[in-house]
Design a protein around this motif. Sequence first.
Motif, PDB file in Angstrom:
ATOM      1  N   LYS A 300       0.755  -1.023   0.285  1.00  0.00           N
ATOM      2  CA  LYS A 300      -0.284  -0.067   0.103  1.00  0.00           C
ATOM      3  C   LYS A 300       0.902   1.418   0.282  1.00  0.00           C
ATOM      4  CE  LYS A 300      -3.677   1.942   2.802  1.00  0.00           C
ATOM      5  NZ  LYS A 300      -4.711   2.272   3.415  1.00  0.00           N
ATOM      6  N   LYS A 301       2.099   1.749   0.549  1.00  0.00           N
ATOM      7  CA  LYS A 301       3.134   2.051   0.661  1.00  0.00           C
ATOM      8  C   LYS A 301       3.196   2.652  -0.807  1.00  0.00           C
ATOM      9  CE  LYS A 301       2.378   4.346   5.064  1.00  0.00           C
ATOM     10  NZ  LYS A 301       1.881   5.863   5.697  1.00  0.00           N
ATOM     11  N   ILE A 302       4.436   1.532  -1.186  1.00  0.00           N
ATOM     12  CA  ILE A 302       4.870   1.560  -2.430  1.00  0.00           C
ATOM     13  C   ILE A 302       3.709   2.020  -3.187  1.00  0.00           C
ATOM     14  CG2 ILE A 302       6.171   0.511  -4.094  1.00  0.00           C
ATOM     15  CD1 ILE A 302       6.660  -1.420  -2.527  1.00  0.00           C
ATOM     16  N   LYS A 303       2.258   1.545  -3.502  1.00  0.00           N
ATOM     17  CA  LYS A 303       1.189   2.107  -4.307  1.00  0.00           C
ATOM     18  C   LYS A 303       1.077   3.109  -4.114  1.00  0.00           C
ATOM     19  CE  LYS A 303      -3.878   1.461  -5.210  1.00  0.00           C
ATOM     20  NZ  LYS A 303      -4.994   0.585  -4.838  1.00  0.00           N
ATOM     21  N   GLU A 304       1.491   4.682  -2.672  1.00  0.00           N
ATOM     22  CA  GLU A 304       1.101   5.290  -2.499  1.00  0.00           C
ATOM     23  C   GLU A 304       2.656   6.423  -2.910  1.00  0.00           C
ATOM     24  OE1 GLU A 304       0.029   5.446   1.609  1.00  0.00           O
ATOM     25  OE2 GLU A 304      -1.881   5.197   1.580  1.00  0.00           O
ATOM     26  N   GLY A 305       2.985   5.840  -3.526  1.00  0.00           N
ATOM     27  CA  GLY A 305       4.242   6.981  -3.741  1.00  0.00           C
ATOM     28  C   GLY A 305       6.005   6.306  -3.086  1.00  0.00           C
ATOM     29  N   ASN A 306       5.440   5.944  -2.304  1.00  0.00           N
ATOM     30  CA  ASN A 306       7.284   5.764  -1.173  1.00  0.00           C
ATOM     31  C   ASN A 306       7.681   4.408  -2.172  1.00  0.00           C
ATOM     32  OD1 ASN A 306       8.567   5.680   0.575  1.00  0.00           O
ATOM     33  ND2 ASN A 306       7.371   5.131   2.476  1.00  0.00           N
ATOM     34  N   LEU A 307       8.691   4.968  -2.530  1.00  0.00           N
ATOM     35  CA  LEU A 307       9.190   3.385  -3.134  1.00  0.00           C
ATOM     36  C   LEU A 307      10.385   2.944  -2.034  1.00  0.00           C
ATOM     37  CD1 LEU A 307       8.915   4.768  -7.132  1.00  0.00           C
ATOM     38  CD2 LEU A 307       7.076   3.672  -5.999  1.00  0.00           C
ATOM     39  N   ASP A 308      10.505   3.528  -1.668  1.00  0.00           N
ATOM     40  CA  ASP A 308      11.639   3.254  -0.835  1.00  0.00           C
ATOM     41  C   ASP A 308      11.366   2.063   0.468  1.00  0.00           C
ATOM     42  OD1 ASP A 308      13.263   4.602  -2.342  1.00  0.00           O
ATOM     43  OD2 ASP A 308      13.394   6.507  -0.900  1.00  0.00           O
ATOM     44  N   GLU A 309      10.003   2.392   0.756  1.00  0.00           N
ATOM     45  CA  GLU A 309       9.409   1.170   1.674  1.00  0.00           C
ATOM     46  C   GLU A 309       9.140  -0.399   1.190  1.00  0.00           C
ATOM     47  OE1 GLU A 309       7.690   0.505   5.507  1.00  0.00           O
ATOM     48  OE2 GLU A 309       7.791   2.367   4.439  1.00  0.00           O
ATOM     49  N   ARG A 310      10.300  -1.066   2.157  1.00  0.00           N
ATOM     50  CA  ARG A 310      10.772  -2.340   2.157  1.00  0.00           C
ATOM     51  C   ARG A 310       9.879  -3.682   3.103  1.00  0.00           C
ATOM     52  NH1 ARG A 310      11.127  -0.585  -1.818  1.00  0.00           N
ATOM     53  NH2 ARG A 310      13.237  -0.561  -3.234  1.00  0.00           N
ATOM     54  N   TYR A 311       9.602  -4.577   2.652  1.00  0.00           N
ATOM     55  CA  TYR A 311       8.726  -5.433   3.648  1.00  0.00           C
ATOM     56  C   TYR A 311       9.780  -6.037   4.865  1.00  0.00           C
ATOM     57  CZ  TYR A 311       7.153  -9.769   5.544  1.00  0.00           C
ATOM     58  OH  TYR A 311       6.995 -10.687   6.316  1.00  0.00           O
ATOM     59  N   LYS A 312       9.869  -5.784   5.838  1.00  0.00           N
ATOM     60  CA  LYS A 312      11.238  -6.768   6.829  1.00  0.00           C
ATOM     61  C   LYS A 312      10.378  -7.773   7.831  1.00  0.00           C
ATOM     62  CE  LYS A 312      11.617  -2.012   7.791  1.00  0.00           C
ATOM     63  NZ  LYS A 312      11.635  -0.772   9.543  1.00  0.00           N
ATOM     64  N   LYS A 313      11.282  -8.630   7.545  1.00  0.00           N
ATOM     65  CA  LYS A 313      11.293  -9.792   7.916  1.00  0.00           C
ATOM     66  C   LYS A 313      10.255 -10.510   8.996  1.00  0.00           C
ATOM     67  CE  LYS A 313      13.149 -14.861   7.931  1.00  0.00           C
ATOM     68  NZ  LYS A 313      14.737 -15.340   8.539  1.00  0.00           N
ATOM     69  N   GLN A 314       9.244 -10.657   9.251  1.00  0.00           N
ATOM     70  CA  GLN A 314       8.016 -10.897  10.649  1.00  0.00           C
ATOM     71  C   GLN A 314       9.102 -12.609  11.413  1.00  0.00           C
ATOM     72  OE1 GLN A 314       6.863  -8.756  12.021  1.00  0.00           O
ATOM     73  NE2 GLN A 314       7.541  -7.150   9.599  1.00  0.00           N
ATOM     74  N   LYS A 315       8.647 -12.512  12.387  1.00  0.00           N
ATOM     75  CA  LYS A 315       8.663 -13.716  13.100  1.00  0.00           C
ATOM     76  C   LYS A 315       7.727 -14.708  12.600  1.00  0.00           C
ATOM     77  CE  LYS A 315       9.560 -15.131  17.633  1.00  0.00           C
ATOM     78  NZ  LYS A 315      10.273 -15.486  19.191  1.00  0.00           N
ATOM     79  N   PHE A 316       7.944 -15.966  12.517  1.00  0.00           N
ATOM     80  CA  PHE A 316       6.748 -16.845  12.138  1.00  0.00           C
ATOM     81  C   PHE A 316       5.652 -16.101  11.528  1.00  0.00           C
ATOM     82  CE2 PHE A 316       6.371 -16.236  16.946  1.00  0.00           C
ATOM     83  CZ  PHE A 316       6.928 -18.161  17.047  1.00  0.00           C
ATOM     84  N   ASN A 329      12.971  -7.747  -3.735  1.00  0.00           N
ATOM     85  CA  ASN A 329      14.039  -8.052  -4.946  1.00  0.00           C
ATOM     86  C   ASN A 329      13.917  -7.311  -6.260  1.00  0.00           C
ATOM     87  OD1 ASN A 329      15.603  -9.388  -2.999  1.00  0.00           O
ATOM     88  ND2 ASN A 329      15.331 -11.238  -3.873  1.00  0.00           N
ATOM     89  N   THR A 330      12.119  -7.203  -5.990  1.00  0.00           N
ATOM     90  CA  THR A 330      10.896  -6.909  -7.493  1.00  0.00           C
ATOM     91  C   THR A 330      11.712  -5.539  -6.920  1.00  0.00           C
ATOM     92  OG1 THR A 330       9.604  -9.296  -7.405  1.00  0.00           O
ATOM     93  CG2 THR A 330       9.128  -7.450  -8.395  1.00  0.00           C
ATOM     94  N   MET A 331      11.051  -5.388  -6.579  1.00  0.00           N
ATOM     95  CA  MET A 331      10.481  -3.701  -6.685  1.00  0.00           C
ATOM     96  C   MET A 331      12.311  -3.022  -7.081  1.00  0.00           C
ATOM     97  SD  MET A 331       7.866  -2.532  -5.909  1.00  0.00           S
ATOM     98  CE  MET A 331       8.237  -1.168  -6.349  1.00  0.00           C
ATOM     99  N   ASP A 332      13.488  -3.412  -6.303  1.00  0.00           N
ATOM    100  CA  ASP A 332      14.609  -2.960  -6.050  1.00  0.00           C
ATOM    101  C   ASP A 332      15.188  -3.166  -7.403  1.00  0.00           C
ATOM    102  OD1 ASP A 332      14.927  -2.987  -3.745  1.00  0.00           O
ATOM    103  OD2 ASP A 332      16.119  -4.375  -2.922  1.00  0.00           O
ATOM    104  N   SER A 333      14.871  -4.448  -8.093  1.00  0.00           N
ATOM    105  CA  SER A 333      15.346  -4.798  -9.594  1.00  0.00           C
ATOM    106  C   SER A 333      13.951  -3.258 -10.394  1.00  0.00           C
ATOM    107  CB  SER A 333      15.038  -6.299 -10.208  1.00  0.00           C
ATOM    108  OG  SER A 333      14.928  -6.594 -11.946  1.00  0.00           O
ATOM    109  N   LEU A 334      13.040  -3.053 -10.559  1.00  0.00           N
ATOM    110  CA  LEU A 334      12.493  -2.661 -10.931  1.00  0.00           C
ATOM    111  C   LEU A 334      12.547  -0.989 -11.218  1.00  0.00           C
ATOM    112  CD1 LEU A 334       8.931  -3.664 -10.123  1.00  0.00           C
ATOM    113  CD2 LEU A 334       9.782  -4.073 -12.807  1.00  0.00           C
TER     114      LEU A 334
END
Length: 358
Positions: A300-316, A329-334
């Motif tokens: 959602k953040k990336i959709k709003e324009g924040n292209l630097d937002e990334r998913y952080k690894k979650q427990k479980f 990786n896909t976002m970094d590549s794009l």
Amino acid sequence: MNLPQSKTKNIKSFFAYRIFFIISLLVVLPLIIYLSILYRSEYKEQKQDLLITLNLIASQISKNIEDNLSFKNEILDFAMKEINLHGQNINRCFEKIATEFSLQDLLYLDFSQNNLFLMNSTKQNLIGKNLNNLKNILNQKNSLFSTSQLNCKNCIYFSKTIYQNDISKGAYALSFFKEELISDLPNDKYFKNVDMKIIDSSKNIVLSNEKVISNVSASSQSEKKNQTMNQLIAKKDLKKLNLELILSLDQKYLKTFHQQNFVFKHIFILSIVFVILFILTWILISFISKPIKKLLFTMKKIKEGNLDERYKKQKFGFEINYIGNFFNNTMDSLIAKQREVEREKIEKQRYIGEMEIA
């Protein structure tokens, strides 16, 4: 260009039904199968235990009846001796003995000219009565019988045959209440519904704790057979009387008691299982939905324009972490591709500008 806004379903409720359904299949279904097997096993075991107990009760009751009738036989012997010693007034002697031993009646049946008559009794109105339908009691030394001819519906009669030159000439008999023999039945929740019968060699009912005794007609033989198949039955022979004691209990009572006990016994376990199931479902939903919600938040953040937002690894996070990492990786590549295109575009524009100057 503005993309249309789409509503995202509550991911927690989205997984709740599925996880609960899966846990229900994995826990509740095996539990139901287990309880079904356990119910049958416990019912079979309880049925066997009840049958053993019924046989023990039948043995004890038969012994008590034999002891009771043995004492009654001694009373008849005593009466015969008293009559031989003081035979002037037999009826009065009978009244005295009947009062002393709490008997309902004491009587003498005389058999002569192939007829059986009541010769002596504590009840004067019965003297002289023809009792030919009771002649079968003379075929054995002692008999236990019931009859409506002697005006006592709640009485049972015990007789002792008198012989002369090995030929029966009559019988002494006494009567007492049926409850004296029936009172030995237990009165707890299982055995208060036990039917007790004493039958003779001809399968006629001599004594029963049922209020109404009726002969079974030929048309109802199949019904009687079905009833017998649905009963727990214990049988014991009464020695020296050619009688049989039968205790029977309809299995419907056993099924009712077993169902009540089974539910009461296992309701606590079932309650614990369902509470654990609910808590486990809630915990699993919380653990599984959190990484997914985080991934959706990142998108959602990336959709709003924040292209630097990334998913952080979650427990479980498990597979969601893998998807999130792939998404990163896909976002970094794009973005890298986009920057390269922009760089090439700038280089091209600079080259065109230089050419125009030249």
